[in-house]
Every structure is written in C-alpha cells, then in structure tokens.
Design a protein around this motif. Structure first.
Motif, PDB file in Angstrom:
ATOM      1  N   ILE A   4       9.629   3.404   7.960  1.00  0.00           N
ATOM      2  CA  ILE A   4       8.241   3.542   8.387  1.00  0.00           C
ATOM      3  C   ILE A   4       7.942   2.480   9.431  1.00  0.00           C
ATOM      4  CG2 ILE A   4       7.422   4.551   6.217  1.00  0.00           C
ATOM      5  CD1 ILE A   4       6.358   1.799   5.452  1.00  0.00           C
ATOM      6  N   GLY A   5       6.950   2.747  10.253  1.00  0.00           N
ATOM      7  CA  GLY A   5       6.589   1.820  11.305  1.00  0.00           C
ATOM      8  C   GLY A   5       5.466   2.387  12.145  1.00  0.00           C
ATOM      9  N   PRO A   6       5.238   1.844  13.322  1.00  0.00           N
ATOM     10  CA  PRO A   6       4.204   2.363  14.211  1.00  0.00           C
ATOM     11  C   PRO A   6       4.379   3.857  14.459  1.00  0.00           C
ATOM     12  CG  PRO A   6       5.033   0.281  15.029  1.00  0.00           C
ATOM     13  CD  PRO A   6       5.918   0.664  13.894  1.00  0.00           C
ATOM     14  N   VAL A   7       3.271   4.568  14.564  1.00  0.00           N
ATOM     15  CA  VAL A   7       3.289   6.021  14.684  1.00  0.00           C
ATOM     16  C   VAL A   7       2.876   6.436  16.089  1.00  0.00           C
ATOM     17  CG1 VAL A   7       2.225   8.163  13.850  1.00  0.00           C
ATOM     18  CG2 VAL A   7       2.810   6.340  12.239  1.00  0.00           C
ATOM     19  N   THR A   8       3.637   7.355  16.668  1.00  0.00           N
ATOM     20  CA  THR A   8       3.292   7.915  17.977  1.00  0.00           C
ATOM     21  C   THR A   8       2.400   9.130  17.771  1.00  0.00           C
ATOM     22  OG1 THR A   8       5.403   7.189  18.915  1.00  0.00           O
ATOM     23  CG2 THR A   8       4.183   8.881  20.117  1.00  0.00           C
ATOM     24  N   LEU A   9       1.209   9.087  18.325  1.00  0.00           N
ATOM     25  CA  LEU A   9       0.238  10.156  18.144  1.00  0.00           C
ATOM     26  C   LEU A   9       0.559  11.348  19.035  1.00  0.00           C
ATOM     27  CD1 LEU A   9      -3.021   7.999  18.069  1.00  0.00           C
ATOM     28  CD2 LEU A   9      -1.646   8.779  16.129  1.00  0.00           C
ATOM     29  N   LEU A  66       3.684   7.676  -0.163  1.00  0.00           N
ATOM     30  CA  LEU A  66       4.559   6.896  -1.025  1.00  0.00           C
ATOM     31  C   LEU A  66       6.004   7.363  -0.948  1.00  0.00           C
ATOM     32  CD1 LEU A  66       2.319   6.477  -4.212  1.00  0.00           C
ATOM     33  CD2 LEU A  66       2.819   4.774  -2.447  1.00  0.00           C
ATOM     34  N   ILE A  67       6.229   8.676  -1.033  1.00  0.00           N
ATOM     35  CA  ILE A  67       7.603   9.179  -0.993  1.00  0.00           C
ATOM     36  C   ILE A  67       8.214   8.973   0.386  1.00  0.00           C
ATOM     37  CG2 ILE A  67       7.024  11.556  -0.369  1.00  0.00           C
ATOM     38  CD1 ILE A  67       9.745  10.377  -2.842  1.00  0.00           C
ATOM     39  N   GLY A  68       7.393   9.066   1.434  1.00  0.00           N
ATOM     40  CA  GLY A  68       7.895   8.793   2.776  1.00  0.00           C
ATOM     41  C   GLY A  68       8.318   7.355   2.935  1.00  0.00           C
ATOM     42  N   MET A  69       7.579   6.457   2.286  1.00  0.00           N
ATOM     43  CA  MET A  69       7.907   5.037   2.338  1.00  0.00           C
ATOM     44  C   MET A  69       9.224   4.739   1.615  1.00  0.00           C
ATOM     45  SD  MET A  69       5.510   1.920   0.949  1.00  0.00           S
ATOM     46  CE  MET A  69       4.083   2.656   1.764  1.00  0.00           C
ATOM     47  N   LEU A  70       9.494   5.502   0.547  1.00  0.00           N
ATOM     48  CA  LEU A  70      10.692   5.253  -0.252  1.00  0.00           C
ATOM     49  C   LEU A  70      11.961   5.830   0.385  1.00  0.00           C
ATOM     50  CD1 LEU A  70       9.313   5.966  -3.849  1.00  0.00           C
ATOM     51  CD2 LEU A  70       9.861   3.742  -2.845  1.00  0.00           C
ATOM     52  N   LEU A  71      11.847   6.979   1.023  1.00  0.00           N
ATOM     53  CA  LEU A  71      13.045   7.680   1.487  1.00  0.00           C
ATOM     54  C   LEU A  71      13.332   7.521   2.979  1.00  0.00           C
ATOM     55  CD1 LEU A  71      12.844  11.063  -0.484  1.00  0.00           C
ATOM     56  CD2 LEU A  71      14.051   8.958  -1.083  1.00  0.00           C
ATOM     57  N   GLU A  89      -3.273   1.662  11.117  1.00  0.00           N
ATOM     58  CA  GLU A  89      -4.162   2.649  11.735  1.00  0.00           C
ATOM     59  C   GLU A  89      -3.701   4.063  11.422  1.00  0.00           C
ATOM     60  OE1 GLU A  89      -5.905   3.985  16.128  1.00  0.00           O
ATOM     61  OE2 GLU A  89      -4.999   1.994  15.854  1.00  0.00           O
ATOM     62  N   ALA A  90      -2.397   4.259  11.313  1.00  0.00           N
ATOM     63  CA  ALA A  90      -1.883   5.583  10.961  1.00  0.00           C
ATOM     64  C   ALA A  90      -2.365   6.001   9.578  1.00  0.00           C
ATOM     65  CB  ALA A  90      -0.361   5.585  11.012  1.00  0.00           C
ATOM     66  N   TYR A  91      -2.384   5.058   8.635  1.00  0.00           N
ATOM     67  CA  TYR A  91      -2.872   5.375   7.291  1.00  0.00           C
ATOM     68  C   TYR A  91      -4.377   5.647   7.304  1.00  0.00           C
ATOM     69  CZ  TYR A  91       1.576   4.089   5.138  1.00  0.00           C
ATOM     70  OH  TYR A  91       2.899   4.058   4.752  1.00  0.00           O
ATOM     71  N   ILE A  92      -5.107   4.958   8.167  1.00  0.00           N
ATOM     72  CA  ILE A  92      -6.537   5.234   8.295  1.00  0.00           C
ATOM     73  C   ILE A  92      -6.752   6.655   8.812  1.00  0.00           C
ATOM     74  CG2 ILE A  92      -8.635   4.628   9.558  1.00  0.00           C
ATOM     75  CD1 ILE A  92      -7.745   1.718   9.451  1.00  0.00           C
ATOM     76  N   ARG A  93      -5.932   7.048   9.777  1.00  0.00           N
ATOM     77  CA  ARG A  93      -6.054   8.415  10.299  1.00  0.00           C
ATOM     78  C   ARG A  93      -5.639   9.438   9.247  1.00  0.00           C
ATOM     79  NH1 ARG A  93      -6.172   8.851  16.319  1.00  0.00           N
ATOM     80  NH2 ARG A  93      -6.472   6.741  17.118  1.00  0.00           N
ATOM     81  N   LEU A  94      -4.687   9.085   8.403  1.00  0.00           N
ATOM     82  CA  LEU A  94      -4.308   9.971   7.301  1.00  0.00           C
ATOM     83  C   LEU A  94      -5.484  10.162   6.348  1.00  0.00           C
ATOM     84  CD1 LEU A  94      -2.190  11.555   5.699  1.00  0.00           C
ATOM     85  CD2 LEU A  94      -1.487   9.397   4.637  1.00  0.00           C
ATOM     86  N   LEU A  95      -6.212   9.091   6.074  1.00  0.00           N
ATOM     87  CA  LEU A  95      -7.401   9.188   5.235  1.00  0.00           C
ATOM     88  C   LEU A  95      -8.467  10.061   5.893  1.00  0.00           C
ATOM     89  CD1 LEU A  95      -9.046   8.362   2.761  1.00  0.00           C
ATOM     90  CD2 LEU A  95      -9.719   6.288   3.984  1.00  0.00           C
ATOM     91  N   ASP A 109       9.643  15.001  12.745  1.00  0.00           N
ATOM     92  CA  ASP A 109       9.391  13.568  12.925  1.00  0.00           C
ATOM     93  C   ASP A 109       9.611  12.760  11.654  1.00  0.00           C
ATOM     94  OD1 ASP A 109       8.505  13.892  15.644  1.00  0.00           O
ATOM     95  OD2 ASP A 109       6.637  14.706  14.847  1.00  0.00           O
ATOM     96  N   ILE A 110       9.880  13.428  10.533  1.00  0.00           N
ATOM     97  CA  ILE A 110       9.944  12.732   9.252  1.00  0.00           C
ATOM     98  C   ILE A 110      11.102  11.740   9.205  1.00  0.00           C
ATOM     99  CG2 ILE A 110      10.397  13.049   6.791  1.00  0.00           C
ATOM    100  CD1 ILE A 110       8.749  15.582   6.878  1.00  0.00           C
ATOM    101  N   THR A 111      12.265  12.135   9.731  1.00  0.00           N
ATOM    102  CA  THR A 111      13.436  11.259   9.632  1.00  0.00           C
ATOM    103  C   THR A 111      13.254   9.951  10.388  1.00  0.00           C
ATOM    104  OG1 THR A 111      14.422  12.466  11.488  1.00  0.00           O
ATOM    105  CG2 THR A 111      15.048  13.155   9.256  1.00  0.00           C
ATOM    106  N   SER A 112      12.436   9.975  11.423  1.00  0.00           N
ATOM    107  CA  SER A 112      12.221   8.754  12.202  1.00  0.00           C
ATOM    108  C   SER A 112      11.074   7.915  11.661  1.00  0.00           C
ATOM    109  CB  SER A 112      11.948   9.104  13.673  1.00  0.00           C
ATOM    110  OG  SER A 112      10.802   9.938  13.787  1.00  0.00           O
ATOM    111  N   ASN A 113      10.166   8.549  10.906  1.00  0.00           N
ATOM    112  CA  ASN A 113       9.029   7.811  10.353  1.00  0.00           C
ATOM    113  C   ASN A 113       8.518   8.540   9.113  1.00  0.00           C
ATOM    114  OD1 ASN A 113       6.642   6.336   9.878  1.00  0.00           O
ATOM    115  ND2 ASN A 113       6.371   5.944  12.054  1.00  0.00           N
ATOM    116  N   GLY A 114       8.588   7.866   7.973  1.00  0.00           N
ATOM    117  CA  GLY A 114       8.205   8.493   6.714  1.00  0.00           C
ATOM    118  C   GLY A 114       6.737   8.832   6.587  1.00  0.00           C
ATOM    119  N   VAL A 115       5.901   8.269   7.451  1.00  0.00           N
ATOM    120  CA  VAL A 115       4.467   8.586   7.390  1.00  0.00           C
ATOM    121  C   VAL A 115       4.230  10.077   7.611  1.00  0.00           C
ATOM    122  CG1 VAL A 115       2.213   8.116   8.428  1.00  0.00           C
ATOM    123  CG2 VAL A 115       3.872   6.275   8.163  1.00  0.00           C
ATOM    124  N   PHE A 116       5.119  10.703   8.367  1.00  0.00           N
ATOM    125  CA  PHE A 116       4.930  12.114   8.694  1.00  0.00           C
ATOM    126  C   PHE A 116       5.180  13.033   7.503  1.00  0.00           C
ATOM    127  CE2 PHE A 116       5.419  10.370  12.973  1.00  0.00           C
ATOM    128  CZ  PHE A 116       4.375  11.007  13.624  1.00  0.00           C
TER     129      PHE A 116
END
Length: 301
Positions: free
Chosen positions: A173-178, A165-170, A188-194, A85-92
């Motif tokens: 990023i956007g809404p995350v599918t759970l 941070l690195i996901g944001m750069l490379l 909310e995705a970053y809150i869940r990451l925390l 899922d990383i290529t579609s969303n850097g949050v992963f």
C-alpha cells in the motif's frame, strides 16, 4: 394528570389552566423521548439478529474473495474497475469491492432489511402493539426508515473497511494515483474511500423508501423483500437501454456508479448533488405513499 395534581384541586373546582398547561408541556416533552427510545430499540433489535450480521459478513467476504483471487492469479486488466490496480496498491481492493457490490449485493441486502420493516412486524403479530400511542404510526414509519438507512451505512462500511484491511494484508500500500492522474497520500485515499461509502449510502436511500412502501402493502415480508430487490435490478436494466435515454435521469439507480468523480482532483461534486437530489425525490414520493397507506391500513396483527 398526576394524583398530586388531583389532590391539589379543591372539590368542586375545575383544574387550573396552569396545571393543564403543565401536563400538556410534559406530554410534548415526552414525545421526542419516545421517538428516540423507539429508534434505539429498533437498532438494538436489528443488530442483535443473526440475519443482520450474516448479511454484513457476506458483504465483507466479497473484498476478501477478490483479494485472494487476485493474489493467486496475479491480477488481470479484465474485469471490474480498479481490478488491475490491486497488485500495485492494496487500497484498490476496497474500491473494486464497492464497484462489484453496488449493482446487486448491496441492493439485495437493503431489500431484505427495508422489505421487512413493516411486513415483518405484521407477520410476527407485533405491529398492532407498536402503533399504540405514544409511539404512533408516523413515528414508527420514520424509525423504520432510519433503521434501514443505518443498515445501509453499516453495509457500505463493511465492504469498505474489509477491503481496506485485506488489501493492507495481502498487497503493498502507498500513495494512490487518482483517475485524473494526480497522486495523493494514503491518508487522503482513505478519506476518499469514506466519501465513496457515504455516496453509496445516499444512493441507497431511495431504495430504502421504496422498500418501506412495499412493506406497508403486505403482511408477507418475503414478498416485499423480493419486490424491492427486483425493482433494483429492473431499474439498472432500464438504465442500460439506449432507447430509454429520456428515462435514465429519473431512475433511482442512474447515479449509483457515479462515485468515480470522488477519485478526481479536484473532486467533482456534480454527480453527488444530482444523486442526492434524485434520492430525495424518491424519499418524498414513496415516503408519502407509505404514510398514506400505513395511516389508513387496518392492522389486525
């Protein structure tokens, strides 16, 4: 009793009860202050060491390596959870890095810090000075354990923040599918990451208690570090053997990868509660063993 109190008592008369009570109350007020000062000193020493920052940097490099590898190769569905899922969303990147770090890299660094708590002081010849009143042995043990827990928090956040941070750069990023198929906002995705990072910290608290106990058994910190890391690996190996199903719920590593429940909608807190209860049991058992060993130990260095 201070000199002013002594001069206030006439010759031949015993000190008044009020002056004794005042002295006792002052001593009681001083004890918590000593504890906080000792904790502040412990954290200051820990985060001034090059070793601490080297371990945090090594952990932060893991999401960087994952992100660069995916960027170069274009990604793959094979590998750790969330890798595809990383290529579609850097949050992963952060989620994948935490999955990779939990089984080995985080326990290894925790083993180094927890195993060094008491044995490291003994090897440097500073332990006998630390246990002198008003610090005391119990307070010293508590401070050392809290120090290990704080490092656990710093380690988990190092992986999560570096991954975000690195996901944001490379990557975009956007809404995350759970995992449940529901899409949530980036915030909310970053809150869940925390929340996942905090889940991992809770997971490591039992290992911190084990490392603290092992550190009271020896004056050689390397031995306690190695034993703590080996026990983390052994626990995970035992957890993979179907013949030991009855033992699995009692292994301190059993719920380490259960944070997937925090990526569902609604969030399922069952694994978090079970994990916290299990780690509390390990803290109680190995904390008591550490207290029993350390309070009766002859400290010669």
């Amino acid at each position: 009793m201070s000199s002013s109190e002594l001069t206030a008592v006439p010759d031949g008369e015993a000190p008044s009860a009020s002056s004794e009570t005042g002295t006792t109350s002052a001593a009681r007020r001083e004890r918590p202050a000593v504890g906080w000062a000792l904790l502040g000193s412990e954290l200051s020493v820990m985060f001034r060491r090059w070793r601490t920052w080297a371990m945090l940097a090594a952990l932060a490099a893991i999401p960087l390596l994952i992100a660069v590898a995916v960027r170069i190769t274009g990604g793959s569905s094979r590998g750790p959870a969330f890798l595809g899922d990383i290529t579609s969303n850097g949050v992963f990147v952060a989620f994948t890095a935490l999955v990779v770090c939990v089984p080995l890299f985080l326990p290894l660094t925790i083993g180094v810090v927890a195993g060094d708590t008491i044995a490291g002081e003994a090897s440097h010849g500073t332990l006998r000075y630390l246990v002198i009143a008003p610090a005391g042995r119990l307070r010293l043990l508590a401070v050392k354990y809290v120090g290990s827990a704080v490092f656990s928090l710093a380690a988990a956040l190092a992986v999560a923040v570096a991954g975000a941070l690195i996901g944001m750069l490379l990557f975009p990023i956007g809404p995350v599918t759970l995992l449940s198929g529901v899409q949530v906002s980036l915030g909310e995705a970053y809150i869940r990451l925390l929340l996942i990072s905090l889940y991992i910290v809770v997971s490591l608290l039992g290992l911190c208690a084990i490392g603290l106990f092992l550190s009271t058994l020896t004056d050689v910190p390397v031995g306690a570090m190695a034993a703590t890391a080996v026990l983390a690996v052994v626990s995970q190996v035992l957890d993979q053997l179907p013949q030991l199903d009855a033992l699995h719920p009692w292994l301190f590593s059993h719920y380490w990868l259960g944070f997937g429940d925090l990526l569902r909608d609604p969030i399922s807190w069952d694994s978090f509660g079970s994990n916290a209860l299990l780690q509390l049991g390990y803290i109680a058992v190995f904390g008591a063993l550490a207290v029993g060993r350390f309070t009766t130990k002859d400290i010669l260095s």
